[in-house]
Scaffold this active site. Structure first.
Site, PDB file in Angstrom:
ATOM      1  NE  ARG A  92      -4.797 -22.621 -47.187  1.00  0.00           N
ATOM      2  CZ  ARG A  92      -3.531 -22.260 -47.004  1.00  0.00           C
ATOM      3  NH1 ARG A  92      -3.175 -20.986 -47.132  1.00  0.00           N
ATOM      4  NH2 ARG A  92      -2.623 -23.144 -46.668  1.00  0.00           N
ATOM      5  CB  THR A 365       1.792 -14.864 -44.830  1.00  0.00           C
ATOM      6  OG1 THR A 365       1.955 -15.993 -45.657  1.00  0.00           O
ATOM      7  CG2 THR A 365       0.447 -14.871 -44.176  1.00  0.00           C
ATOM      8  CG  ASN A 385       3.269 -20.929 -48.990  1.00  0.00           C
ATOM      9  OD1 ASN A 385       3.357 -20.752 -47.784  1.00  0.00           O
ATOM     10  ND2 ASN A 385       3.732 -22.014 -49.569  1.00  0.00           N
ATOM     11  CG  ASP A 407       0.750 -24.034 -46.893  1.00  0.00           C
ATOM     12  OD1 ASP A 407       1.959 -24.125 -46.613  1.00  0.00           O
ATOM     13  OD2 ASP A 407       0.108 -22.978 -46.782  1.00  0.00           O
ATOM     14  CB  SER A 437       0.070 -22.256 -39.730  1.00  0.00           C
ATOM     15  OG  SER A 437       0.584 -23.527 -40.003  1.00  0.00           O
ATOM     16  N   GLY A 456       4.085 -15.905 -40.750  1.00  0.00           N
ATOM     17  CA  GLY A 456       5.218 -16.638 -40.178  1.00  0.00           C
ATOM     18  C   GLY A 456       5.157 -18.145 -40.360  1.00  0.00           C
TER      19      GLY A 456
HETATM   20  O1  DON Z   1      -1.211 -20.893 -44.793  1.00  0.00           O
HETATM   21  C1  DON Z   1      -0.115 -21.057 -44.257  1.00  0.00           C
HETATM   22  O2  DON Z   1       0.018 -21.590 -43.180  1.00  0.00           O
HETATM   23  C2  DON Z   1       1.128 -20.548 -44.968  1.00  0.00           C
HETATM   24  N1  DON Z   1       0.913 -20.510 -46.381  1.00  0.00           N
HETATM   25  C3  DON Z   1       1.525 -19.224 -44.402  1.00  0.00           C
HETATM   26  C4  DON Z   1       2.843 -18.734 -44.954  1.00  0.00           C
HETATM   27  C5  DON Z   1       3.488 -17.665 -44.169  1.00  0.00           C
HETATM   28  O3  DON Z   1       3.000 -17.219 -43.158  1.00  0.00           O
HETATM   29  C6  DON Z   1       4.801 -17.168 -44.649  1.00  0.00           C
HETATM   30  N2  DON Z   1       5.240 -16.085 -43.807  1.00  0.00           N
HETATM   31  N3  DON Z   1       6.181 -15.592 -43.496  1.00  0.00           N
END
Ligand code: DON
Length: 557
Positions: A92, A365, A385, A407, A437, A456
């Protein structure tokens, strides 16, 4: 004495294989055909699932620039064949050392729109390059240079623009235009390129080569690092050489739980996914969901989602910075207490949910799933993101930076781009990881194994929850990824649903219970799953029909 017994027990658990899996076909599901094919290329060259994961991640970084990349991060859930425990590689992003809690607020304390989303200030320090090196060195069989070769080749030769690419580029056109380097690579004369236009990325190929040749130092030190710092500084960014040199991946113990005879293994903090999923499954307890009417079942699921996302907002953050009460939140007794607050006939308005009492001590993502012929497995969800991340490309590196800083909770109670609210646990601090998430997950019983996940945003967790439930009910891979979706995340207090997720009767039933329903005019998610039927040694795989992915099962000679 106790300690001795515990040590022996731990040793026993460590050596007794979970559920040994003899040789079978290999399966890969990813959001891009070129990535799935690269995974098979590496398996056929003698690589294992972990080498294939490096290849798939790297190709996705090239051909799906709106979803993930070297400028972003992710979570790779790995399990070696015959080992009882999985491990999560936490790649991350981290907040730069010059980041501070109120950096996205103006002098009056108002959150400045767009600042955590667009341009150089939105970017956290990337984790993906370090994660790929670590996975290859510690778990792979092949040299990193071999696993990165398909990505380097495609970056040079180019890939063809698809309809989906065009949609994403149109959506983020303004931020791509704002970065000269990004516009030169991802646009054609500053406009969205036409379908089949070939996108070539020679700078990115060189950066990948530096990684292949020098490992993590090829990205976090030396020429690439210098260029990243020079370009971000020039654009008003706050990254320093120290940020890059200090970046470290973490190996974390995944969050685990059990449901209906299945063992669930999912992402640990700084993802909220695993904790929320286990908490929801615990609330569902031993219910036979299929015995309930459609309305009763969906009401129960919505109420369970509401409660888990309330706890997410309150307690979850980077475990290196805040004390995340994982054991307490995933405690079955705590879940039973929460369950008692669910009224079987009425929606609980989110504002009426009592503030969580700490339980007693005790769009874009990507995701891919891999199972190799020996039973090694990977579930990985990777991100920059929002589509095309921050839109900022450091000239000369080919690296598109993420906008993962969004986030974090920019201010307590102020929603981020996914409408998620957070509290102190997810406030910005130098070096801290922002809450995620993303929920790569394994679902396993003595008979069946499912490897799944999806992009998502905030909706990842509820998609994976329903994927797990469907997998435990024996649904096929294709049906699991095709399920119509619905979602509740505590705040805003509405149930979002895809067309077809509810029957007319269910809509009326849920509304009469007090649920506020919002039908979406689009679909969401891009779920990828590989399933092993252990009795038949049969592997199946499916890629979400909503995306452009490819799932494939093949015999590896
Ligand atoms: O880490 C996360 O929860 C977000 N940055 C994920 C972003 C994401 O899944 C966008 N997708 N469509």
């Amino acid at each position: 004495m106790m300690r001795f017994v515990t040590t022996v027990l731990i040793m026993l658990v460590a050596v007794v294989p979970a559920y040994p899996t003899p040789r079978h076909e290999a399966g890969i599901a990813s959001t891009q055909p070129l990535a799935t094919e690269a995974g098979f290329e590496i398996l056929k060259a003698g690589g294992n699932a972990f080498d294939a994961a490096v290849a798939v991640s790297a190709v996705l970084a090239v051909v799906e620039p709106y979803s993930s990349g070297l400028g972003g991060g992710g979570f790779w859930l790995l399990q070696q064949a015959g080992k009882a425990q999985a491990v999560m590689i936490d790649g991350r992003e981290t907040a730069p050392l010059k980041a501070y809690e109120k950096m996205y607020q103006d002098k009056t304390g108002k959150v400045i729109p767009g600042l955590s989303m667009n341009g150089v200030l939105a970017a956290g320090i990337p984790g993906e390059p370090a994660a790929l090196v670590h996975i290859a060195e510690k778990y792979g069989r092949l040299p990193l240079s071999q696993s990165l070769a398909p990505a380097i080749r495609i970056a040079r030769k180019g890939f063809a623009v698809t309809q989906y690419y065009k949609r994403m580029a149109r959506f983020r056109l303004h931020v791509l235009r704002a970065s000269k380097a990004a516009a030169a690579v991802f646009l054609y004369r500053n406009e969205v390129p036409h379908e089949d236009y070939i996108i070539k990325q020679p700078d990115l190929a060189r950066t990948l080569e530096a990684l292949a040749a020098h490992g993590a130092a090829g990205f976090y030190q030396g020429k690439v690092a210098k260029r990243l710092i020079a370009e971000t500084s020039k654009a008003g960014g706050i990254w320093s050489a120290k940020d890059l040199a200090a970046y470290k991946i973490r190996e974390r113990k995944p969050v685990t739980g059990s449901w209906h005879g299945y063992r669930i293994t999912s992402a640990a903090p700084p993802s909220s996914g695993g904790v929320a999923i286990i908490e929801m499954l615990n609330m569902l307890g031993n219910d036979n969901l299929r015995a309930l009417s459609g309305v009763a079942r969906k009401h129960l699921l919505i109420e369970v989602m509401r409660r888990a996302y309330r706890d997410r907002a309150e307690f979850l953050g980077d475990p290196d910075f805040v004390n995340v009460p994982v054991a307490r939140l995933t405690n079955k007794r705590y879940a039973r207490k929460l369950r008692e607050t669910i009224d079987p006939l009425h929606a609980t308005p989110s504002r009426d949910l009592k503030p969580a009492v700490p339980p007693p001590e005790g769009k874009h993502t990507t995701h891919f799933s891999i199972l190799d012929a020996q039973g090694n497995r990977v579930a990985a969800t990777l991100s920059i993101n929002y589509p095309f991340g921050s839109g900022f490309m450091a000239a000369g590196t080919g690296v598109l930076l993420n906008d993962e800083m969004d986030d974090f909770s920019a201010k307590p109670g102020v929603p981020n781009v996914y409408g998620l609210v957070g509290a102190q646990a997810n406030a910005i601090a130098p070096g801290k990881r922002m809450l995620s998430s993303m929920s790569p997950t394994f679902v396993e019983s003595p008979d069946r194994l499912a490897i799944l996940g999806t992009p998502g945003g905030s909706r990842i967790i509820t998609m994976v929850l329903r994927g797990i439930i469907a997998a435990t009910q024996g649904l096929s891979a294709q049906r699991i990824v095709s399920q119509r979706r619905f979602h509740h995340q505590y705040l805003p207090d509405v149930v979002q649903f895809e067309n077809g997720a509810f029957t007319v009767g269910e809509i009326l039933g849920l509304q009469s219970m007090g649920h506020k329903l919002q039908q979406l005019h689009y679909t969401y998610g891009n779920m990828q799953i590989v399933i092993l039927d252990k009795a038949r040694h049969a592997v199946s795989a499916a890629s979400d029909p909503r995306g452009e992915g490819l799932a494939k099962v093949e015999n590896i000679p």
